[in-house]
Write a protein that holds these residues in place. Sequence first.
Motif, PDB file in Angstrom:
ATOM      1  N   PHE A  14       7.318  -9.551 -11.544  1.00  0.00           N
ATOM      2  CA  PHE A  14       7.325  -9.404 -10.032  1.00  0.00           C
ATOM      3  C   PHE A  14       7.110  -7.630  -9.713  1.00  0.00           C
ATOM      4  O   PHE A  14       6.826  -7.563  -8.831  1.00  0.00           O
ATOM      5  N   VAL A  15       7.476  -6.943 -10.439  1.00  0.00           N
ATOM      6  CA  VAL A  15       7.169  -5.389 -10.303  1.00  0.00           C
ATOM      7  C   VAL A  15       5.909  -4.789 -11.061  1.00  0.00           C
ATOM      8  O   VAL A  15       5.033  -4.431 -10.534  1.00  0.00           O
ATOM      9  N   ILE A  16       6.076  -5.099 -12.459  1.00  0.00           N
ATOM     10  CA  ILE A  16       4.869  -4.397 -13.225  1.00  0.00           C
ATOM     11  C   ILE A  16       3.508  -5.234 -13.005  1.00  0.00           C
ATOM     12  O   ILE A  16       2.556  -4.531 -12.836  1.00  0.00           O
ATOM     13  N   VAL A  17       3.654  -6.450 -13.104  1.00  0.00           N
ATOM     14  CA  VAL A  17       2.347  -7.174 -13.060  1.00  0.00           C
ATOM     15  C   VAL A  17       1.656  -6.987 -11.702  1.00  0.00           C
ATOM     16  O   VAL A  17       0.280  -6.674 -11.703  1.00  0.00           O
ATOM     17  N   PRO A  18       2.393  -7.167 -10.638  1.00  0.00           N
ATOM     18  CA  PRO A  18       1.697  -6.733  -9.203  1.00  0.00           C
ATOM     19  C   PRO A  18       1.080  -5.357  -9.346  1.00  0.00           C
ATOM     20  O   PRO A  18       0.022  -4.970  -8.789  1.00  0.00           O
ATOM     21  N   TRP A  19       2.160  -4.522  -9.913  1.00  0.00           N
ATOM     22  CA  TRP A  19       1.517  -2.983  -9.585  1.00  0.00           C
ATOM     23  C   TRP A  19       0.215  -2.889 -10.527  1.00  0.00           C
ATOM     24  O   TRP A  19      -0.614  -1.969 -10.300  1.00  0.00           O
ATOM     25  N   LEU A  20       0.178  -3.364 -11.798  1.00  0.00           N
ATOM     26  CA  LEU A  20      -1.019  -3.412 -12.569  1.00  0.00           C
ATOM     27  C   LEU A  20      -2.274  -3.966 -11.713  1.00  0.00           C
ATOM     28  O   LEU A  20      -3.371  -3.515 -11.890  1.00  0.00           O
ATOM     29  N   ILE A  21      -2.104  -5.220 -11.075  1.00  0.00           N
ATOM     30  CA  ILE A  21      -3.172  -5.780 -10.479  1.00  0.00           C
ATOM     31  C   ILE A  21      -3.515  -4.736  -9.405  1.00  0.00           C
ATOM     32  O   ILE A  21      -4.681  -4.665  -9.022  1.00  0.00           O
ATOM     33  N   TRP A  22      -2.461  -4.197  -8.637  1.00  0.00           N
ATOM     34  CA  TRP A  22      -2.741  -3.271  -7.395  1.00  0.00           C
ATOM     35  C   TRP A  22      -3.663  -1.976  -8.073  1.00  0.00           C
ATOM     36  O   TRP A  22      -4.443  -1.562  -7.232  1.00  0.00           O
ATOM     37  N   GLN A  23      -3.404  -1.713  -9.295  1.00  0.00           N
ATOM     38  CA  GLN A  23      -3.989  -0.656  -9.744  1.00  0.00           C
ATOM     39  C   GLN A  23      -5.685  -0.970 -10.157  1.00  0.00           C
ATOM     40  O   GLN A  23      -6.579  -0.348  -9.706  1.00  0.00           O
ATOM     41  N   LEU A  24      -5.670  -2.270 -10.598  1.00  0.00           N
ATOM     42  CA  LEU A  24      -7.072  -2.585 -11.053  1.00  0.00           C
ATOM     43  C   LEU A  24      -7.826  -3.026  -9.816  1.00  0.00           C
ATOM     44  O   LEU A  24      -9.074  -2.864  -9.630  1.00  0.00           O
ATOM     45  N   LEU A  25      -7.332  -3.469  -8.593  1.00  0.00           N
ATOM     46  CA  LEU A  25      -7.745  -3.554  -7.628  1.00  0.00           C
ATOM     47  C   LEU A  25      -8.265  -2.498  -6.680  1.00  0.00           C
ATOM     48  O   LEU A  25      -8.360  -2.553  -5.469  1.00  0.00           O
ATOM     49  N   ARG A  26      -7.769  -1.183  -7.207  1.00  0.00           N
ATOM     50  CA  ARG A  26      -7.952   0.066  -6.569  1.00  0.00           C
ATOM     51  C   ARG A  26      -7.135   0.163  -5.210  1.00  0.00           C
ATOM     52  O   ARG A  26      -7.883   0.459  -4.188  1.00  0.00           O
ATOM     53  N   LYS A  27      -6.049  -0.462  -5.077  1.00  0.00           N
ATOM     54  CA  LYS A  27      -5.222  -0.572  -3.881  1.00  0.00           C
ATOM     55  C   LYS A  27      -5.791  -0.914  -2.733  1.00  0.00           C
ATOM     56  O   LYS A  27      -5.464  -0.586  -1.567  1.00  0.00           O
ATOM     57  N   THR A  28      -6.767  -1.905  -2.736  1.00  0.00           N
ATOM     58  CA  THR A  28      -7.375  -2.570  -1.556  1.00  0.00           C
ATOM     59  C   THR A  28      -6.603  -3.538  -0.806  1.00  0.00           C
ATOM     60  O   THR A  28      -6.796  -4.076   0.128  1.00  0.00           O
TER      61      THR A  28
END
Length: 418
Positions: A14-28
Motif C-alpha cells: 500500500f505504500v511502495i506499489v502506489p508510489w511506483l504507479i504514481w511515478q509511472l503515471l507522472r503524478k497525474t
Amino acid sequence: MSNIVALIADAGLFVIVPWLIWQLLRKTLPIAVLPILVGILLAVFHVPVQRFGIPSLYGNDIGWVAVLVLAFTAGLEMWQHPGEESSPDAMPTPSLGRLLGGAGVALGGPFIVGSLLVYEFFLPLHGWQAPRVSGWVAAASIGLCIAVSALPVLIGVVRELDPVHRPIGQLALKLAVVDDAALWIGLALLQFAAKGSAALHGWTILEFFAVLLLAILAWGGSWASRHFRHPPLWVIWAIVPLYLAAGSWASMQLGLHELIGAYFAGAIMPPSWVRRLPVERVGTFSLIWLAPMFFGHSGLHIDGDALTWPSVLASLMLVVISIATKIGAVYLFPPASGLTRRQALSIGSLLQCKGLMEIVAATILHGQGMLSEFAFASLMVLAVISTTLTGPMFNLVAPRARRRADIPPMNGKAAVCN
C-alpha cells in the motif's frame, strides 16, 4: 507471521506499489487515491492478502496516526500559504458568516437535490429500498453520502497541489471541515429519525470536559500569540503532540470525527510558532510514506461481492448528480466574495471528492439497515470514481498560473505534484 513481517508486507503493498504507479503515471493522479484503488481491486478479486498478515496491526496504527498528522498540518497551514503572496490567484479572505454560509450551501444543495432525485428515480428500482427505514429516510441517507466531501483524502490532495494553487485548496479544506462536522450531525439525526431517541445518548462529564478542553486549547493559542510569541523551539515541539492528541480526543468524545479535532488543533496554534515548524516536510512525508496504509486498508474493507455491473452503472448516474450539484452549489454561492469563475469551479471540483468519508458514512448507514446492499455497493463505486476524477477535474478548471519566470522563488520549497 510476525507483526514486523506483516508490516513490511503491508507497506510494500500500500505504500511502495502506489508510489511506483504514481511515478509511472507522472503524478497525474493524487497519491492518496491510489492506495484506495489498490485496496478495492484486492477486495473485488478476493486476493487472499490476509495470509500475509494484511492489514497489519502496526500498519493500521501507523496509517491512522499519519492521517491525523495530515489533518493537523492542514490546520497549521492556515498560517502558511506557500505561493500565496506571489500568486495572481490569491484567495480573498472570507468572513466567518460567508464561510459558514458557503459551507452550508455546498453541503445542503447536493443533499436536498440528491435526496429528491434518489427518492423519485432510484428507490423505485429493484433492490434500492432500505430494509429497516422509510423511503424518505433511505433517500436522505443516500443524499447525505452524495453531499459529503472527503476530508482525509482531500487533505492529501491539497498537499499535492502546486504552491500557487494551495490557497484554493486551503479554502476548500475549511469548507470540508464544516461539512464534515455537519455530516456527523446529520448521521446522528438520521439515526434518530430511524430509531427514535435510542439513537442518541445523553452527555456525561467526559463530553463537558471535551468542550472545556477545546476552549482551553483555543484560549492557550490566543494567549501565546500575544504573550509568548517566540519560545524555545523545544517548547513548540513539546506542545505540538499535546495539541494534536487533545484536539483529536475531544472531537471523538463529542461524537465527531477525530480528524476535525486534529485540524482544529492545528488551526488554533500560535502563527508565530507555526512558522518555525517544517510543516511542508512533515505533511509530505506523512502523505507519501505513512498515510497510504490507512487509505489502502479502507479500500480493502469494501465487500467486493457487492460491486456488480448494475451497481457500477447506477454509480455513474450518482457521479453526475454529485459533481453537478456540488460544483453548481459552490458556483452559485461562492464561500468568499470576489472569487473568479475558475476559482469557484476549482473549489467545487475539490469538494466533490468523496473518498473515505463517504465510505465511512455509507458503512455506518448500511450497518443500521438504512441502505440496501445495492445502494451501498453503488455508493462505494461513487466514492472511488469521484475521488479519482478530483485531480484531473481540478487541473482542467484551475486558474492558469503565470509563467515561472514571473513568479519569485519559493524559498526552495517544491510541491509534491507538479
